[in-house]
Design an enzyme around this catalytic site. Structure first.
Site, PDB file in Angstrom:
ATOM      1  N   ASP A   1       0.830  -1.206   0.000  1.00 21.33           N
ATOM      2  CA  ASP A   1       0.000   0.000   0.000  1.00 21.33           C
ATOM      3  C   ASP A   1       0.866   1.259   0.000  1.00 21.33           C
ATOM      4  O   ASP A   1       2.069   1.205   0.310  1.00 21.33           O
ATOM      5  CB  ASP A   1      -0.888  -0.033   1.261  1.00 21.33           C
ATOM      6  CG  ASP A   1      -2.203   0.708   1.083  1.00 21.33           C
ATOM      7  OD1 ASP A   1      -2.314   1.502   0.138  1.00 21.33           O
ATOM      8  OD2 ASP A   1      -3.118   0.502   1.911  1.00 21.33           O
TER       9      ASP A   1
ATOM     10  N   ASP B   1     -10.823   2.218  -3.482  1.00 22.27           N
ATOM     11  CA  ASP B   1     -11.413   1.777  -2.211  1.00 22.27           C
ATOM     12  C   ASP B   1     -12.927   1.746  -2.320  1.00 22.27           C
ATOM     13  O   ASP B   1     -13.612   1.184  -1.467  1.00 22.27           O
ATOM     14  CB  ASP B   1     -11.016   2.738  -1.080  1.00 22.27           C
ATOM     15  CG  ASP B   1      -9.639   2.392  -0.528  1.00 22.27           C
ATOM     16  OD1 ASP B   1      -9.087   1.349  -0.897  1.00 22.27           O
ATOM     17  OD2 ASP B   1      -9.115   3.188   0.283  1.00 22.27           O
TER      18      ASP B   1
HETATM   19  C1  DGJ Z   1      -5.909   1.862   1.858  1.00 23.77           C
HETATM   20  C2  DGJ Z   1      -6.299   0.666   1.068  1.00 23.77           C
HETATM   21  O1  DGJ Z   1      -6.792   1.061  -0.178  1.00 23.77           O
HETATM   22  C3  DGJ Z   1      -7.326  -0.149   1.848  1.00 23.77           C
HETATM   23  O2  DGJ Z   1      -7.740  -1.233   1.088  1.00 23.77           O
HETATM   24  C4  DGJ Z   1      -6.701  -0.583   3.145  1.00 23.77           C
HETATM   25  O3  DGJ Z   1      -5.673  -1.480   2.892  1.00 23.77           O
HETATM   26  C5  DGJ Z   1      -6.207   0.615   3.913  1.00 23.77           C
HETATM   27  N1  DGJ Z   1      -5.353   1.445   3.121  1.00 23.77           N
HETATM   28  C6  DGJ Z   1      -5.471   0.190   5.146  1.00 23.77           C
HETATM   29  O4  DGJ Z   1      -4.892   1.233   5.798  1.00 23.77           O
END
Ligand code: DGJ
Length: 735
Positions: free
Chosen positions: A479, A548
């Site tokens: 991430d 997301d």
């Molecule tokens: C952002 C990601 O897009 C989410 O899926 C998740 O992993 C969060 N970060 C966790 O902090």
């Protein structure tokens, strides 16, 4: 003397090739030099359906004389009246946005590049690489242009390598990967922009005289507002099946820039590359500056074909393990956020198994002790298991998941740190920050200065140690939750303007090292949603997280947008609790990519669970067609209150069709959806699948046989009148 100067002026002026040739022939003749048309040399780059042609003029300047359908090279030789200087240089006589501009050590900001040599190397039956070496007529500067063509995929990659032998560093202020010249009556740009949770808004506009710039200045999480990809249609907007267009994307996970400049003759220059913004690059002598690759395809048959070209190329050459299968998975982010412990996770392993998914993915929140990661304020950077939540450690989790029949994957955000962390306490200088200004936080975190070799070693070792200690880890979600602001590199000292570029290079160097040691490990490229969606990253990753936002209504549009450039097996799609649509609708949408779940399975009513188990099983049967097949976008949700997309395998014996009714306001006299990509003479069995327990197929053609010809000319009545409903159809050729 005047004559000589005039000749040099005319030779270097940006004039059409024919005229230029005429002038130069005339002048050279006046000077007593004989030159014939045959002194022009032509460099042909061909794919099965497209051609890109360069001409080397008698003065050794390089021109682009053609980009379009693959035609006989000889035809081009006489049709180059619209040739434009290729990889045009700033500081000379070129009057538009240059591909390259350099400030030499003596302060002169000019380049005059001439072709010194060129050569095409046949790498294999499908791939050839043309290298054109350009040298400045006065300064010791070399620019090598590379064009790598993939014959059967109809894709060309273009990049440049810049170097010099001056005594001190030079400053390069523009450094395009590619400069394409097009000549059409009109140009129509399709761009993709958005924000967190609303990625890939598709927007079309007609290009008018002057410049249109699409770029990112975000550094990391670079694509949060703009995606580094475009469609450029010629002579009118293209459709899925008709029209001429170029589809292009930059393989770079940092600041990018596309410049579309329509000049006074209505010709278009397209510059693609790293964004020069705040990035004057200090290039040391005898060092290569290699630009990222610009990947593009030309299609004379509309957008669908352009996408299929890019998908094929991506699976064969652009994405890690592009031809391989993907794990279905259960992720815990939406269901638990930071709130879990060993016992809860053990229950989730059971749920993953119950659903039938291959893997369980443990998300954020599993690490840090002095400043535990219980929310997003603390702990990033301290990559030790949190003793309260996971007293028995990661090794135990891997073992337990394996014993329960599921693989184990883990979330990391290796490039970041919270100031509330032990890492920051120890190394306050390991972060990007401006001297003399306050630190600027986003999601309470800072970006690590991975340009500093000590820091990049730390990041590499953190991942490597974790994988060495826990060889059972089968998947990583990498991430990156913030862009750069107030960014300065304590390590770079005076060379601050190298920051944006060196950051991405350092990231790739870490990933390169990891991939040498762990060549197969599946990894998801994630950046707070779709902040990193590019083929520069996908060299190291098997898939990416597009957004997301998992509301399936929005996802239909988001996934549609990404599908112009990326094949379905690279697009991670999870069934979650976002959106109010039925579980069937949510599941059908998620099946159009790499299927996963991020939902509280324990709370699922019995029929929901039964439905989901069946869906995972059918997805496993069909994932090869969805992930590897040819994709046809049949009904565009931007144009109608419904959508339809289908995937067909390479021998046209199996296809899957996904159809959605969105939110029509008026009565819907939907026409049948005509299929594509089938074999007209074949007989196919049509079957509606993914039916919720207790419901019947609503497709009138369910369980009947039709020829490919019928399906492609008459079609299927897949669209329902009911809002937010969906139909999945399996189409199988009779044996
Ligand atoms: C952002 C990601 O897009 C989410 O899926 C998740 O992993 C969060 N970060 C966790 O902090």
């Amino acid at each position: 003397m005047y004559m000589r100067k005039r000749m040099i002026y005319l030779l270097s002026k940006r004039i059409p090739m024919k005229r230029n040739h005429l002038y130069c022939g005339l002048i050279l003749a006046m000077l007593g030099v004989q030159i014939s048309a045959s002194a022009q040399k032509q460099i042909d780059i061909q794919t099965s359906h497209s051609g890109l042609v360069f001409t080397v003029a008698p003065n050794n300047k390089l021109y682009q004389s053609y980009l379009g359908k693959n035609i006989q090279p000889a035809t081009v030789r006489t049709a180059n009246a619209t040739a434009r200087e290729a990889y045009a240089q700033g500081g000379g006589s070129f009057l538009f946005q240059p591909a390259i501009r350099m400030v030499h050590t003596d302060g002169s900001a000019s380049l005059d590049l001439r072709v010194a040599e060129y050569h095409t190397t046949r790498v294999n039956d499908n791939n050839s690489v043309t290298r054109i070496v350009l040298k400045d007529s006065v300064y010791p500067v070399t620019v090598q242009l590379f064009l790598s063509s993939f014959y059967k995929e109809d894709v060309i990659k273009s990049w440049a390598v810049i170097s010099h032998k001056e005594k001190k560093p030079v400053r390069i202020t523009n450094f395009a990967s590619s400069m394409l010249n097009l000549h059409a009556d009109s140009y129509w740009l399709t761009q993709f922009h958005g924000d967190w949770a609303e990625e890939m808004h598709e927007e079309d506009s007609k290009l008018t005289s002057g410049m249109k710039v699409i770029d990112s200045k975000l550094g990391s999480r670079a694509n949060m507002y703009q995606t580094p990809a475009f469609l450029l249609s010629l002579n009118g907007p293209s459709t899925e099946t008709e029209g001429e267009l170029v589809a292009g994307t930059l393989a770079w996970s940092g600041n990018f820039q596309f410049v579309f400049e329509v000049d006074e003759k209505n010709q278009l220059n397209v510059l693609s590359g790293i964004n020069p913004y705040a990035s004057d690059y200090q290039l040391e002598p005898n060092t290569d500056f290699t630009t990222p690759e610009f990947i593009f395809t030309y299609s004379a048959k509309g957008r669908g074909q352009a996408s299929r070209n890019l998908h094929n190329w991506a699976r064969n050459h652009g994405v890690l393990n592009g031809k391989g299968s993907r794990y279905t998975l259960l992720n815990n982010w939406e269901a638990t956020q930071f709130d879990f412990d060993e016992q809860k996770l053990s229950g989730l392993f059971d749920e993953a198994r119950l659903l039938g998914t291959d893997l369980f993915l443990l998300d954020d929140g599993w690490f840090a002790n002095k400043y535990p990661r219980n929310d997003d304020h603390a702990g990033l950077g301290d990559w030790q298991e949190n003793k309260k939540k996971l007293p028995s450690g990661l090794g135990h989790l891997v073992k337990e998941a394996t014993a329960k029949g599921v693989k184990f994957g883990i979330w990391l955000e290796p490039e970041m740190l919270n100031p509330k962390s032990e890492l920051y306490e120890k190394h306050p200088n390991w972060v990007l920050k401006l001297q003399n200004r306050p630190e600027d936080y986003f999601r309470n975190q800072l970006v690590l200065d991975i340009i500093n070799p000590e820091v990049s070693e730390f990041v590499y070792k953190m991942v490597d140690d974790m994988l060495t200690k826990n060889p059972g880890i089968a998947y990583i979600k990498w991430d990156c939750n913030r862009m750069m602001t107030n960014a300065g590199s304590p390590y770079l000292g005076e060379k601050q303007s190298n920051l944006y570029i060196d950051y991405v290079r350092s990231l790739y160097a870490i990933l390169d090292r990891l991939r040498k040691k762990y060549p197969e490990l599946p990894m998801m490229l994630c950046s707070g949603g779709g902040g990193r969606t590019d083929y520069g990253g996908l060299k190291y990753f098997t898939e990416f997280w597009p957004s997301d936002n998992t509301d399936p209504y929005d996802r239909i549009f988001i996934q549609w947008g990404y599908s112009y450039f990326f094949p379905a097996n690279t697009i991670a799609c999870h069934v979650t609790s976002w959106g109010k649509q039925s579980l069937k609708f949510r599941t059908d949408v998620a099946m159009m990519g790499r299927l996963g779940y991020d939902i509280d399975v324990a709370r699922m009513p019995e029929n929901d669970l039964k439905f989901s188990q069946q869906a995972v099983a059918s997805y496993k049967n069909l994932s090869a067609v969805i992930g590897q097949g040819d994709q046809y976008r049949l009904v565009n949700p931007n144009q109608q209150q419904r959508a339809a997309v289908m995937y067909v395998d390479s021998n046209k014996s199996k296809a899957v069709l996904f159809a959605y009714t969105l939110q029509p306001r008026y009565s819907t006299n939907w026409t049948p959806v005509k299929l594509q990509g089938l074999e007209a003479a074949k007989l196919y069995m049509v079957k509606e699948i993914n039916l919720y327990p207790g419901t019947q197929a609503s497709l009138p053609e369910h369980n009947k046989q039709y020829t490919g010809e019928y399906l492609m000319n008459v079609g299927l009545q897949v669209s329902s009148a009911n809002p937010l409903t969906s139909t999945v159809v399996e189409i199988t050729a009779a044996p």
